[in-house]
Design a protein around this motif. Structure first.
Motif, PDB file in Angstrom:
ATOM      1  N   ALA A   1       0.814  -1.217   0.000  1.00  0.00           N
ATOM      2  CA  ALA A   1       0.000   0.000   0.000  1.00  0.00           C
ATOM      3  C   ALA A   1       0.845   1.264   0.000  1.00  0.00           C
ATOM      4  N   GLN A   2       2.131   1.152   0.358  1.00  0.00           N
ATOM      5  CA  GLN A   2       3.022   2.314   0.406  1.00  0.00           C
ATOM      6  C   GLN A   2       3.765   2.564  -0.898  1.00  0.00           C
ATOM      7  N   LEU A   3       3.752   1.593  -1.800  1.00  0.00           N
ATOM      8  CA  LEU A   3       4.576   1.691  -3.007  1.00  0.00           C
ATOM      9  C   LEU A   3       4.277   2.942  -3.825  1.00  0.00           C
ATOM     10  N   ARG A   4       3.036   3.378  -3.842  1.00  0.00           N
ATOM     11  CA  ARG A   4       2.663   4.539  -4.666  1.00  0.00           C
ATOM     12  C   ARG A   4       3.394   5.802  -4.227  1.00  0.00           C
ATOM     13  N   TYR A   5       3.877   5.834  -2.989  1.00  0.00           N
ATOM     14  CA  TYR A   5       4.546   7.025  -2.482  1.00  0.00           C
ATOM     15  C   TYR A   5       6.019   7.101  -2.874  1.00  0.00           C
ATOM     16  N   ILE A   6       6.565   6.014  -3.447  1.00  0.00           N
ATOM     17  CA  ILE A   6       7.998   6.016  -3.794  1.00  0.00           C
ATOM     18  C   ILE A   6       8.231   5.809  -5.292  1.00  0.00           C
ATOM     19  N   ARG A   7       7.183   5.868  -6.096  1.00  0.00           N
ATOM     20  CA  ARG A   7       7.342   5.631  -7.535  1.00  0.00           C
ATOM     21  C   ARG A   7       8.289   6.639  -8.177  1.00  0.00           C
ATOM     22  N   HIS A   8       8.359   7.845  -7.642  1.00  0.00           N
ATOM     23  CA  HIS A   8       9.192   8.896  -8.235  1.00  0.00           C
ATOM     24  C   HIS A   8      10.595   8.927  -7.634  1.00  0.00           C
ATOM     25  N   TRP A   9      10.899   8.021  -6.696  1.00  0.00           N
ATOM     26  CA  TRP A   9      12.229   7.969  -6.103  1.00  0.00           C
ATOM     27  C   TRP A   9      13.216   7.354  -7.098  1.00  0.00           C
ATOM     28  N   SER A  10      14.515   7.569  -6.835  1.00  0.00           N
ATOM     29  CA  SER A  10      15.563   6.912  -7.619  1.00  0.00           C
ATOM     30  C   SER A  10      16.588   6.297  -6.683  1.00  0.00           C
ATOM     31  N   ALA A  11      17.270   5.258  -7.151  1.00  0.00           N
ATOM     32  CA  ALA A  11      18.296   4.585  -6.356  1.00  0.00           C
ATOM     33  C   ALA A  11      19.469   4.234  -7.254  1.00  0.00           C
ATOM     34  N   THR A  12      20.674   4.625  -6.826  1.00  0.00           N
ATOM     35  CA  THR A  12      21.874   4.457  -7.651  1.00  0.00           C
ATOM     36  C   THR A  12      22.992   3.853  -6.817  1.00  0.00           C
ATOM     37  N   CYS A  13      23.672   2.882  -7.369  1.00  0.00           N
ATOM     38  CA  CYS A  13      24.790   2.242  -6.683  1.00  0.00           C
ATOM     39  C   CYS A  13      26.074   2.993  -7.000  1.00  0.00           C
ATOM     40  N   CYS A  14      26.566   3.759  -6.050  1.00  0.00           N
ATOM     41  CA  CYS A  14      27.825   4.489  -6.229  1.00  0.00           C
ATOM     42  C   CYS A  14      28.297   5.014  -4.883  1.00  0.00           C
ATOM     43  N   SER A  15      29.505   5.537  -4.868  1.00  0.00           N
ATOM     44  CA  SER A  15      30.071   6.143  -3.671  1.00  0.00           C
ATOM     45  C   SER A  15      29.617   7.589  -3.548  1.00  0.00           C
ATOM     46  N   TYR A  16      29.647   8.097  -2.332  1.00  0.00           N
ATOM     47  CA  TYR A  16      29.179   9.466  -2.094  1.00  0.00           C
ATOM     48  C   TYR A  16      29.951  10.494  -2.924  1.00  0.00           C
ATOM     49  N   GLU A  17      31.242  10.241  -3.206  1.00  0.00           N
ATOM     50  CA  GLU A  17      32.042  11.211  -3.962  1.00  0.00           C
ATOM     51  C   GLU A  17      31.504  11.453  -5.363  1.00  0.00           C
ATOM     52  N   ASP A  18      30.762  10.476  -5.887  1.00  0.00           N
ATOM     53  CA  ASP A  18      30.304  10.551  -7.278  1.00  0.00           C
ATOM     54  C   ASP A  18      28.935  11.211  -7.428  1.00  0.00           C
ATOM     55  N   ILE A  19      28.340  11.649  -6.338  1.00  0.00           N
ATOM     56  CA  ILE A  19      27.002  12.236  -6.402  1.00  0.00           C
ATOM     57  C   ILE A  19      27.116  13.708  -6.787  1.00  0.00           C
ATOM     58  N   PRO A  20      26.415  14.147  -7.825  1.00  0.00           N
ATOM     59  CA  PRO A  20      26.456  15.568  -8.203  1.00  0.00           C
ATOM     60  C   PRO A  20      25.948  16.458  -7.071  1.00  0.00           C
ATOM     61  N   ASN A  21      26.608  17.574  -6.878  1.00  0.00           N
ATOM     62  CA  ASN A  21      26.201  18.521  -5.838  1.00  0.00           C
ATOM     63  C   ASN A  21      25.030  19.348  -6.347  1.00  0.00           C
ATOM     64  N   GLN A  22      23.996  19.475  -5.544  1.00  0.00           N
ATOM     65  CA  GLN A  22      22.831  20.255  -5.912  1.00  0.00           C
ATOM     66  C   GLN A  22      22.125  20.739  -4.651  1.00  0.00           C
TER      67      GLN A  22
END
Length: 259
Positions: free
Chosen positions: A139-160
């Motif tokens: 019943a909770q899945l509809r709340y995370i459809r717009h989320w994203s998940a990426t396998c990487c290290s913190y250093e590789d995350i774009p700053n925003q």
């Protein structure tokens, strides 16, 4: 929302005592079970990152799975394995179910833990992995459809500009994870945290020195045996959590012990 799975060091229970997110996007560089986002996102964009393939596989599975699929996942009998042919599970399904076969773990299990044993004082088949839990999570899945998940290290995350909830393996007691504290350059991580655009909230435990952390409060969490013994010697039954943030803490927040 309730937690989608159990993970060692997760912040779902105590995240209400951290500052409110101030931006329309939340980023968790050490996502784990993403307790802060699960409980505090409220429709915001959420970007999860983690070096653990199991963590990211689980989140991508949840983001894309149908409610029907989650509801129809099987019970896993005590003494059997998610690898057993009779269950006919995909790798993603095995991974997701595996987090529920024990509690507060750092990797998904293949076999139900002693919580599921017929003589257990705790009936794991009812409180950890049950039809009721599957229905609730579906019943909770509809709340995370717009989320994203990426396998990487913190250093590789774009700053925003975003709310950055940074909950790494702790400097002193973060040894249990596959990508544990021994692989982290905490001096580099400190500089990285302070350079984030927007709001940053950094979590830590006792004896951490890589940022000027302030005490947040005592919370009941799953501890390693050494830390549990140290706490008992001082008559303590909950762990002290620390925080570093560029956000003022709520004025009503006082050092407390969760009961």
């Amino acid at each position: 929302m309730n937690p989608f799975f159990s993970y060692f060091g997760a912040k779902w229970r105590n995240c209400l005592y951290y500052p409110d997110p101030q931006f329309d996007t939340i980023i968790e560089p050490f996502a784990g079970a993403a307790g802060y986002s699960v409980r505090r996102a409220n429709g915001r964009a959420v970007h999860l990152y983690d070096k653990s393939e199991h963590i990211i596989m689980t989140w991508n599975y949840l983001i894309g799975a149908s409610e029907k699929e989650i509801r129809n996942l099987p019970d896993i009998e005590y003494g059997t394995s998610t690898d057993d042919e009779k269950y006919q599970l995909t790798q993603e399904q095995k991974c997701f179910i595996g987090w529920h076969l024990n509690t507060g773990v750092v990797r998904p299990y293949k076999k139900p833990s002693k919580w599921y044993a017929p003589d257990s004082l705790h009936d794991g088949s009812k409180i950890l992995w049950s039809q009721h839990r599957r229905d609730r999570l579906a019943a909770q899945l509809r709340y995370i459809r717009h989320w994203s998940a990426t396998c990487c290290s913190y250093e590789d995350i774009p700053n925003q500009e975003a709310t950055w909830f940074v909950d790494p393996p702790y400097q002193v007691h973060g040894k249990h994870y596959q990508h544990s504290n021994k692989y982290i350059d905490f001096e580099h991580l400190a500089s990285w945290c302070k350079s984030r655009k927007g709001q940053y909230i950094v979590c830590e435990g006792v004896e951490a020195t890589w940022l000027p952390f302030k005490p947040l409060g005592r919370f009941k969490t799953k501890s390693d045996s050494k830390k549990t013994k140290q706490m008992e010697e001082h008559g303590q039954h909950a762990e002290m959590e620390y925080i570093y943030t560029n956000t003022p803490l709520p004025t009503q927040l006082k050092l407390f012990e969760e009961v």
